[in-house]
Design an enzyme around this catalytic site. Structure first.
Site, PDB file in Angstrom:
ATOM      1  N   ARG A 240       0.854  -1.195   0.000  1.00 18.93           N
ATOM      2  CA  ARG A 240       0.000   0.000   0.000  1.00 18.93           C
ATOM      3  C   ARG A 240       0.881   1.234   0.000  1.00 18.93           C
ATOM      4  O   ARG A 240       1.909   1.284   0.689  1.00 18.93           O
ATOM      5  CB  ARG A 240      -0.899   0.040   1.241  1.00 18.93           C
ATOM      6  N   GLU A 269      -4.845   6.870  -5.169  1.00 22.52           N
ATOM      7  CA  GLU A 269      -5.245   5.950  -6.242  1.00 22.52           C
ATOM      8  C   GLU A 269      -6.715   6.161  -6.555  1.00 22.52           C
ATOM      9  O   GLU A 269      -7.494   6.364  -5.617  1.00 22.52           O
ATOM     10  CB  GLU A 269      -5.053   4.488  -5.811  1.00 22.52           C
ATOM     11  N   HIS A 287      -1.460  -0.478  -9.760  1.00 22.20           N
ATOM     12  CA  HIS A 287      -2.117  -1.398  -8.812  1.00 22.20           C
ATOM     13  C   HIS A 287      -2.722  -2.617  -9.520  1.00 22.20           C
ATOM     14  O   HIS A 287      -3.945  -2.805  -9.519  1.00 22.20           O
ATOM     15  CB  HIS A 287      -3.195  -0.667  -7.995  1.00 22.20           C
TER      16      HIS A 287
HETATM   17  C1  8YV Z   1      -6.856  -6.142  -5.292  1.00 27.35           C
HETATM   18  C2  8YV Z   1      -5.280  -5.592  -3.344  1.00 27.35           C
HETATM   19  O1  8YV Z   1      -6.869  -6.160  -6.650  1.00 27.35           O
HETATM   20  O2  8YV Z   1      -6.497  -7.400  -2.419  1.00 27.35           O
HETATM   21  C3  8YV Z   1      -5.880  -6.363  -2.222  1.00 27.35           C
HETATM   22  O3  8YV Z   1      -5.733  -5.900  -1.070  1.00 27.35           O
HETATM   23  O4  8YV Z   1      -4.600  -4.679  -3.103  1.00 27.35           O
HETATM   24  C4  8YV Z   1      -5.469  -5.845  -4.798  1.00 27.35           C
HETATM   25  O5  8YV Z   1      -4.504  -6.709  -5.243  1.00 27.35           O
HETATM   26  C5  8YV Z   1      -7.865  -5.139  -4.866  1.00 27.35           C
HETATM   27  O6  8YV Z   1      -7.765  -4.804  -3.542  1.00 27.35           O
HETATM   28  C6  8YV Z   1      -9.279  -5.622  -5.169  1.00 27.35           C
HETATM   29  O7  8YV Z   1     -10.232  -4.974  -4.372  1.00 27.35           O
END
Ligand code: 8YV
Length: 321
Positions: A240, A269, A287
């Site tokens: 993150r 983002e 992302h």
């Molecule tokens: C996802 C992610 O694509 O799962 C997570 O926490 O950061 C990502 O890889 C995204 O969050 C889908 O909601």
């Protein structure tokens, strides 16, 4: 299971996942995949039993307080839950789940891609090929840094961190890690544990961030911590953006304190940070850590397994609140 629980599905999900949802639930889908505002989210949640959101929906304390009493569970389509105010959910006795395990391989693939891309200047090279500016070659042209045999420091040796370590061993990397607790030697696979982030930062050529963001880890890579990094280290972030003090990080990329960075996540983002995008020593992705078909399907099924368990009266496997 009560007859057809009602589920608000906030984003367009893989076809197979939506088909399975349709079989067992009465769903509000989002076929246009439009990002809902908080007001819309609260509106669409009226009369629903459950929400299946992504990390794009900011479920802050204010939004959680406005959700109708009918909502019993929020089954996230994500492993990260920093978009959810977990305390606010607990206060309202709304169950929250996530989707661990199924995206570890995909995210580790992207971490390795970013590591190679940052070390070998793939972003600059790719841009050159696309804008027609490759005019010469010499031994001094586009010289990067080797990954093979270098020391990799992993911050957060959970499921994703462990896969990153495994893949990095394929490049003969010497793996060190920081984690809240030391892993068993079976899970460590020879990786060296540091009980202190500063000591890890001071000893590694590459640093990969693989921990969740929460009040304890927000801003973990602060200006002070960046100053502890080895001169010319390379930073990889697939976790993150909020783990990093972006302003201090930009200064370090400009001065060469951090030689290069491979990033998939940003404080803001979508969009990222325009100042970071201007820096040639960054290799950047939007992302897409878990963005492959197999993983998207698996994330959907995992979220559905959690919903199914809940509505059958059992404890969902991946309950986080
Ligand atoms: C996802 C992610 O694509 O799962 C997570 O926490 O950061 C990502 O890889 C995204 O969050 C889908 O909601």
């Amino acid at each position: 299971m009560p007859a057809n629980p009602k589920v608000l599905v906030t984003r367009k999900l893989p076809k197979a996942v939506e088909e399975r949802l349709n079989n067992d639930y009465d769903c509000h889908f989002n076929p246009d995949d439009r990002l809902y505002s908080s007001d819309e989210l609260v509106d669409f949640a009226q009369g629903m039993d459950a929400i299946l959101p992504c990390h794009t929906e900011k479920l802050t304390a204010d939004v959680v307080a406005r959700l109708p009493d009918t909502i019993k569970i929020v089954a996230n389509f994500s492993v990260g839950v920093d978009h959810c105010d977990l305390a606010a959910f607990s206060e309202r006795s709304i169950v929250v789940t996530n989707t661990p395990d199924v995206l570890s391989d995909a995210t580790a693939e992207i971490a390795i891609l970013l590591m190679l891309g940052a070390a070998r200047r793939a972003g600059e090279g790719e841009a050159m090929m696309r804008n027609g500016s490759w005019k010469d070659w010499s031994p001094a042209f586009m010289v990067g840094t080797s990954v093979t045999g270098k020391r990799l420091g992993i911050i957060g040796m959970g499921r994703v961190g462990q896969v990153v370590a495994k893949r990095a061993r394929g490049f003969d990397m010497d793996v060190h890690y920081y984690n809240r607790s030391k892993l068993s030697s079976e899970l460590e696979q020879g990786a060296m544990y540091h009980d202190d982030i500063d000591s890890l930062l001071a000893s590694c050529d590459f640093i990969s961030l693989n921990c969740p963001v929460n009040p304890d880890t927000k801003g973990l890579l602060s200006r002070k911590r960046i100053s502890k990094m080895r001169d010319g280290a390379i930073l990889i972030n697939t976790a993150r953006g909020a783990l990093i003090d972006e302003e201090a990080f930009i200064d370090a990329l400009k001065s060469g304190k951090i030689a290069a960075a491979g990033l998939d996540v940003y404080c803001v983002e979508p969009g990222g940070n325009p100042e970071i995008s201007q820096l040639p020593n960054t290799f950047l992705l939007p992302h897409i850590g878990s963005a492959n078909q197999e993983t998207r399907d698996a994330m959907g099924y995992r979220a559905l397994d959690n919903l199914d368990a809940f509505f059958k009266g059992s404890e969902p496997n991946d309950r986080v609140a």
